[in-house]
Structure formats: structure tokens, C-alpha cells
Scaffold this active site. Structure first.
Site, PDB file in Angstrom:
ATOM      1  N   GLY A  18       0.556  -1.259   0.186  1.00  0.00           N
ATOM      2  CA  GLY A  18       0.086  -0.036  -0.236  1.00  0.00           C
ATOM      3  C   GLY A  18       0.834   1.495  -0.113  1.00  0.00           C
ATOM      4  CG  ASP A  19       3.545   1.994   3.470  1.00  0.00           C
ATOM      5  OD1 ASP A  19       2.210   2.257   3.431  1.00  0.00           O
ATOM      6  OD2 ASP A  19       3.663   0.382   4.322  1.00  0.00           O
TER       7      ASP A  19
END
Ligand SMILES: Nc1ncnc2c1ncn2[C@@H]1O[C@H](COP(=O)(O)OP(=O)(O)O)[C@@H](O)[C@H]1O
Ligand SMILES: O=P(O)(O)OC[C@H]1O[C@](O)(COP(=O)(O)O)[C@@H](O)[C@@H]1O
Length: 306
Positions: free
Chosen positions: A248-249
Site C-alpha cells: 500500500g505504501d
């Protein structure tokens, strides 16, 4: 300059155990330590994409020294606030399925908090601030909203990747981008996001509440981007998932890195999918080579509003 804020960094201790047995002594088949925390992951991926950042946040102890040394080796600028306690260690256990144990982390004093706030007040028009990750219990729960308010008054784009009411509270300050995953989006509205249509419906509700761009990530099911009255879906490329920690990052980094260079939202969305999957298909975060290899497999489809 792009600044990332990680209020609760970590060492991510990645442990692989074949034939894991609960309640028994297990031996690892592979283990590794990486610096962790969402903002730090965003800084590491942005560096690989050729975007310099300064990583801000709270750091302490020998565990904190490990994080700082690792980032220095990767030539990432840091300007952390030093704290009295030790930076936490989060366990990422791979046993065929992925299990994560994230620690609470050290206490942050009022002085530490004020120091970070003062730093962010110094950012300038045109800077980008990325606020990512959970908020330690010793820090005021409205910290992201307060920082976003200061930044929007100073012409600074704010990106927020967090969940729950901390995310909702920030929307009124018109963040440039938020990236809930489908579970986090469902939790905000007391529902389950099962389909792309659900992601569009609820993603648009976050636009109505003030977000400028919303990416709803749906792990192996791809992602949805809602922006300026239009929504798009994107697929994920084919590959073997090795470690999805930081996926996600990496999406956030891929989006912001590309947007900063091109100003093109769809190119940024496409790159964000390739970046997320490059990380999911790697032990550590995805490399630029891996991202570029996956990019041709990503298709964007206009869903509404076009
Ligand atoms: N099983 C998977 N196959 C391919 N890509 C994946 C997979 N899981 C995650 N990804 C990639 O990582 C992105 C973010 O994953 P997701 O799990 O939704 O976010 P988060 O890590 O924030 O929970 C996805 O949009 C996708 O690009
Ligand atoms: O701040 P939190 O919510 O405890 O999350 C911290 C963890 O999330 C990570 O930043 C990974 O995040 P994502 O998998 O959501 O991209 C790890 O590096 C870290 O251990």
C-alpha cells in the site's frame, strides 16, 4: 520537497517458517530486518523512483539507530525527532499465509510532538506532505487533521494514508490523496466493500466529504481511483506474492512520484498499481526495474462520469 511523516516507525522483522506449528518451537527458513512504518516505506520507494524526500517522525534507541543507518545507506534524507523510548519491532510472519504483529511503540512526549509540529510549520508552498500510518496513543488523535489544516493554509499538498476517524477528520482540509484499502473503506461506513462498484460508491462518498483524489486498493483485485467526478479501475499484473508488507505504501509512492514528475493522474494511477505489485512480488520493497517490468500489464478503465 516531498516530506513523509512516520509517527510510529519500526523495524519490520520478516520471519519465514515452513510447516509452522502453533505452541511448538519453530525454526525459520528465512529472516530479515527492514526499516518499517508507512511514511518510511513511501520514502524508500520514492528514492527508487528518483524522487528525493525527507523522512520526518519520531525515532529512538538502538532500533531507531538501525532505521536511521539503513535509510542513510539508501541516501534518504531524514530529520527525525529523537525520543527517549525505543522504536518498535513489528513481526511479519510468513507461514503460507501472512500474519503481522505490530507493537504499540514508545511514548511520545508533548515536547516531541511540538517539535514535529514546528518542523511542519516551516514547510513551504509547493511542498508535499505524506502522512502515513497509525497514530501512537500518546499523540493527540487529531494530529493528522491539525497538520493538514496547517499545510492547506500554507499551499502544501497533503496525502493521508490512515484509517478510521483519523482519516475522516482530515477530509475537511481537502487532502490531495487518500488511499484506504477496501477493508478500511468498509469500516468507515460500517459495510463490506466486495466489488469495484462498492469501491466506486463509497470512494465517491470520501470525495463528497472533501478528498481530492481517492485510491481504494483491493489487494489482488486491483484498485479504483475516484477523481474530479470520474472513477477508474485498474487490474494487477500477474506474479507470485512473496511479501505484501509495504504494498500500500508503494502505491502511494508510485502515485505521488509520477504525479510530481508528470502532473498526469492516470499515469500516476497506473504506476501506483505497478509499484504496489512490485512490492507484493518481492521480499523487500519493489525496485524500479521490477515496477517498469510490470507496468505494461496494467490497464486503466473509465467507469463513470467520462
Ligand atoms: N495478491 C496481490 N497480487 C498482486 N498485487 C497485489 C496483491 N496484493 C497487493 N497487491 C498490490 O499492492 C496494492 C496494495 O495492496 P493492498 O493490500 O490493497 O494495500 P494495503 O497494503 O494498504 O493493505 C494493490 O493495489 C496491488 O497493486
Ligand atoms: O503504523 P501501523 O498501522 O502499525 O503500520 C506499520 C506497519 O505498516 C507497514 O508500514 C506496512 O504497511 P502496508 O503493508 O499497509 O503498506 C510496515 O512497514 C509497518 O510494520
Amino acid at each position: 520537497m516531498i516530506y513523509t511523516v512516520t509517527l510510529n516507525p519500526s523495524i519490520d522483522y520478516l520471519v519465514e517458517v515452513d510447516s509452522f506449528q502453533i505452541g511448538r518451537v519453530n525454526r525459520t527458513s528465512y529472516d530479515a530486518k527492514f526499516p518499517g512504518g508507512k511514511g518510511i516505506n513511501v520514502s524508500r520507494v520514492l528514492k527508487r523512483l528518483g524522487n528525493d524526500t525527507t523522512a520526518l517522525g519520531f525515532i529512538g534507541g538502538q532500533t531507531g539507530d538501525f532505521v536511521k543507518r539503513f535509510l542513510k545507506q539508501e541516501e534518504i534524507y531524514t530529520d527525525f525527532t529523537e525520543i527517549a523510548g525505543d522504536t518498535r519491532i513489528n513481526i511479519k510472519l510468513k507461514t503460507g499465509v501472512e500474519t503481522e504483529i505490530n507493537s504499540q511503540g514508545p511514548t511520545i512526549s508533548k515536547g516531541n510532538y511540538q517539535q514535529l509540529f514546528n518542523q511542519i510549520e516551516q514547510l513551504e508552498n509547493g511542498d508535499i506532505l505524506i502522512l502515513s500510518g497509525s497514530i501512537p496513543s500518546s499523540v493527540p488523535a487529531d494530529v493528522y487533521a491539525a497538520l493538514a489544516e496547517t499545510c492547506s493554509a500554507n499551499g502544501i499538498k497533503v496525502v493521508v494514508d490512515t484509517s478510521g476517524k483519523e482519516l475522516l477528520n482530515v477530509l475537511l482540509h481537502r487532502p490531495f490523496l487518500i488511499k484506504p484499502n477496501h477493508h478500511e473503506l468498509g469500516e468507515l461506513f460500517g459495510t463490506e466493500i466486495k466489488t469495484v462498484a462498492d469501491a466506486v460508491e463509497y470512494g465517491n462518498k470520501l470525495i463528497d466529504k472533501g478528498a481530492q483524489n481517492v485510491i481504494v486498493s483491493m489487494a489482488g483485485e486491483g484498485a479504483v481511483l475516484c477523481s474530479k467526478g470520474q472513477c477508474y479501475s485498474a487490474n494487477v499484473p500477474k506474479g507470485k506474492v512473496i511479501n505484501s508488507v509495504g504494498a500500500g505504501d508503494s502505491m502511494v509512492a508510485g502515485f505521488i512520484g509520477t504525479y510530481e514528475k508528470t502532473g498526469d493522474l492516470l499515469a500516476a494511477f497506473r504506476f501506483s498499481l505497478a509499484s504496489g505489485s512490485a512490492t507484493a512480488f518481492s521480499s523487500d520493497l519493489g525496485t524500479l526495474d521490477k515496477i517498469e517490468e510490470l507496468l505494461p500489464q496494467i490497464d486503466i478503465n473509465l467507469l463513470t462520469g467520462g
